[in-house]
Enzyme design. Structure first.
Site, PDB file in Angstrom:
ATOM      1  N   GLU A  47      74.351  64.432  55.954  1.00 15.58           N
ATOM      2  CA  GLU A  47      73.421  63.905  54.950  1.00 15.58           C
ATOM      3  C   GLU A  47      72.557  65.035  54.384  1.00 15.58           C
ATOM      4  O   GLU A  47      71.324  64.942  54.354  1.00 15.58           O
ATOM      5  CB  GLU A  47      72.521  62.818  55.564  1.00 15.58           C
TER       6      GLU A  47
ATOM      7  N   GLU B 180      70.930  57.288  64.724  1.00 11.45           N
ATOM      8  CA  GLU B 180      69.627  57.830  65.124  1.00 11.45           C
ATOM      9  C   GLU B 180      69.173  57.306  66.487  1.00 11.45           C
ATOM     10  O   GLU B 180      67.998  57.000  66.705  1.00 11.45           O
ATOM     11  CB  GLU B 180      68.585  57.551  64.029  1.00 11.45           C
TER      12      GLU B 180
END
Length: 565
Positions: free
Chosen positions: A442, A340
């Protein structure tokens, strides 16, 4: 100069040019004539001196105003005060709309331009973004969905930060697809990109062709990686293990490899739990992604890391990389290196702007064969998040590559609330131009929605991912705990399917070659069309039986297999 381009979607002349007559292979043994629009996967990431022609010949937009091909808009950045770039009347509902355009800005070097859609029913969707420049043309590709008919639909183009900017627009296109047309295009892509023709030739030991031999074919494993997150709760839990192995060929550890889990106290490293989880995966021939080496969000870093000085932190991160990569060298198919990094920059703030670059370099040196991924959220989920637009992702990736990083893959977390399939596909199209493996890493649907809606949206996301030619794998984020899952569970704690679990099971069945049987023809041959993977074939002729195995992998040619009886 302000203007509105008005389009009435009921004008058949505007629709006719975007339709082609093609024959699409829908199943393993039959095809249908299809006279609807064929989806155009074209996309561009390079800024060009001149725009390309519009996709679909403009679709229901005819890019002509007073005979001109390029149009200049002056937009104030406020949807309340700015005119719409395009106004459409009578757009039908239950329809997917693919939008694209070439853009250039004036008076500024560059600007993040956002396309957004409003209707008379006050719905609002982000339909795409692009970083537009002054000196060349940039390609915006996106889209939106209308669930119901709209009397008037407004498609705005404006600076994402709300600033005043002059925008030139060229080669704009809006192509509608009915739900059926969208699905047919998905099936066409699946049948041409995920399957292959195979022909089995049967002969005796003298080479004589055997007509009428009974052939049975069974797919015993899939090539396409489709899996889920698992947690330590799977250890010693035989029902969970059996349920998982029956369905998935890939896994990722939800939290157990993260730094806060393996080294909660400085200098005390414990890999016992991930070691045991890896043993389970190995025992069942399940590939595993490595998630993650670092997480740029300080909330998910070990608490003892937060107060280290710069030099102390540098020693700690190097120790983390060396320890982790030494322990698991060559074990994981991927590593999410700096998780991220489009949204957080804890390590770069502490160690300098080259910290992420050094993480990738050090990881590559520690394990040269490791496959290194960027991994982030809100890339395909939406285009409201300006930190992680498709162009922001591409820009960061290219920045690392220019600095010498060996970048191997694109990780898209895919935590959805309400999916926008045309936008998702358009973003995948642009990322595909980088020629790197793309994984949905995910996948889940927000638990703010009821279970039936979660399931419906999950199916839309999975179909979009599997049907896209450049998606190489899909991972669900559905690790099961006694108190549920992160956002979405596939089963209850007794492994009874929830609606999302039914979706997964049905798609796994749909995306696997069913039992195939028949007899060889007068040439001693039997053919079928199957998904990529491993197969077992059994051939019987008289009192003789032979069993063999073979692989169907990606390739343009028919796969030929010779069986001798």
């Amino acid at each position: 100069m302000h203007f509105q381009l008005v389009v009435d979607s009921m004008d058949d002349r505007l629709l006719a040019s975007s339709f082609l007559v093609v024959t699409l292979l829908i199943g393993s043994s039959f095809s249908v004539a299809y006279d609807g629009p064929v989806y155009d996967y074209s996309a561009y990431t390079a800024c060009k001196s001149a725009p390309e022609d519009p996709l679909y010949n403009g679709g229901i937009i005819k890019d002509r105003v007073h005979g001109r091909r390029h149009h200049k808009l002056s937009l104030s950045g406020s949807r309340d005060n700015s005119p719409a770039a395009f106004v459409f009347y009578n757009l039908p509902g239950k329809t997917f709309y693919s939008f694209s355009s070439w853009l250039k800005v004036e008076d500024v070097d560059s600007s993040s331009i956002q396309a957004s859609v409003t209707t008379d029913k006050t719905t609002y969707q982000c339909a795409g973004t692009v970083i537009a420049r002054q000196d060349c043309w940039s390609f915006l590709k996106g889209g939106f969905v209308l669930d119901s008919t709209s009397n008037s639909t407004f498609l705005f183009l404006q600076d994402a930060d709300g600033g005043d900017v002059n925008i030139s627009i060229a080669s704009a296109s809006l192509q509608p697809f009915t739900q059926e047309q969208w699905r047919i295009n998905q099936e066409y892509s699946i049948n041409t990109k995920r399957k292959r023709a195979a022909m089995i030739h049967v002969a005796d030991v003298h080479g004589r062709r055997l007509e009428g031999a009974l052939v049975e074919v069974e797919q015993i494993s899939r090539e396409f990686p489709f899996g889920s997150a698992i947690a330590s709760t799977i250890l010693g839990n035989l029902p969970y293990q059996n349920w998982f192995v029956e369905r998935f060929n890939a896994a990722v550890f939800e939290n157990e490899l993260k730094w806060y889990a393996t080294e909660p106290q400085q200098g005390i490293v414990n890999y016992t739990v991930p070691d045991q989880m890896l043993e389970f995966a190995r025992a069942n021939q399940i590939m595993v992604r490595g998630h993650n080496i670092f997480w740029e969000n300080p909330k998910y870093s070990p608490s003892w890391v937060l107060n280290l000085t710069g030099p102390e932190l540098k020693v700690a991160v190097n120790s983390r990389i060396q320890s982790l990569m030494s322990q698991y060298k060559s074990e994981f198919i991927h590593w999410d290196v700096s998780n991220e990094m489009l949204h957080f920059d804890f390590y770069e703030q502490k160690l300098g702007p080259d910290a992420s670059l050094q993480f990738f370099e050090t990881s590559h040196q520690a394990d040269p064969l490791a496959t290194l991924f960027m991994n982030d959220y809100n890339v395909v989920e939406t285009c409201f998040d300006m930190n992680s637009t498709v162009d922001a992702y591409i820009s960061r990736l290219r920045e690392l590559e220019r600095a010498g990083v060996s970048m191997d893959g694109i990780g898209l977390e895919s935590h959805f609330t309400i999916p926008n399939p045309p936008l998702m596909r358009a973003i995948l199209d642009k990322l595909a131009t980088l020629n790197l493996p793309i994984w949905l890493t995910e996948v889940d649907i927000s638990n703010t929605l009821d279970e039936q809606t979660q399931a419906r949206y999950l199916e839309a996301v999975l179909r979009e991912g599997f049907s896209h030619p450049s998606v190489n794998g899909i991972m669900l984020w559905t690790a099961l705990h006694p108190n549920g899952c992160y956002q979405m569970c596939l089963t209850d704690n007794n492994f009874r399917n929830l609606p999302a679990g039914d979706v997964v099971d049905n798609l796994l069945k749909e995306w696997q070659t069913g039992a195939v049987e028949g007899q060889t023809d007068d040439h001693g041959s039997f053919s079928f069309y199957g998904f990529f993977g491993e197969y077992k074939v059994t051939v019987c002729y008289g009192n003789r039986t032979v069993t063999s195995t073979f692989s169907l992998c990606q390739g343009d040619e028919t796969r030929h297999l010779n069986i001798q009886l």
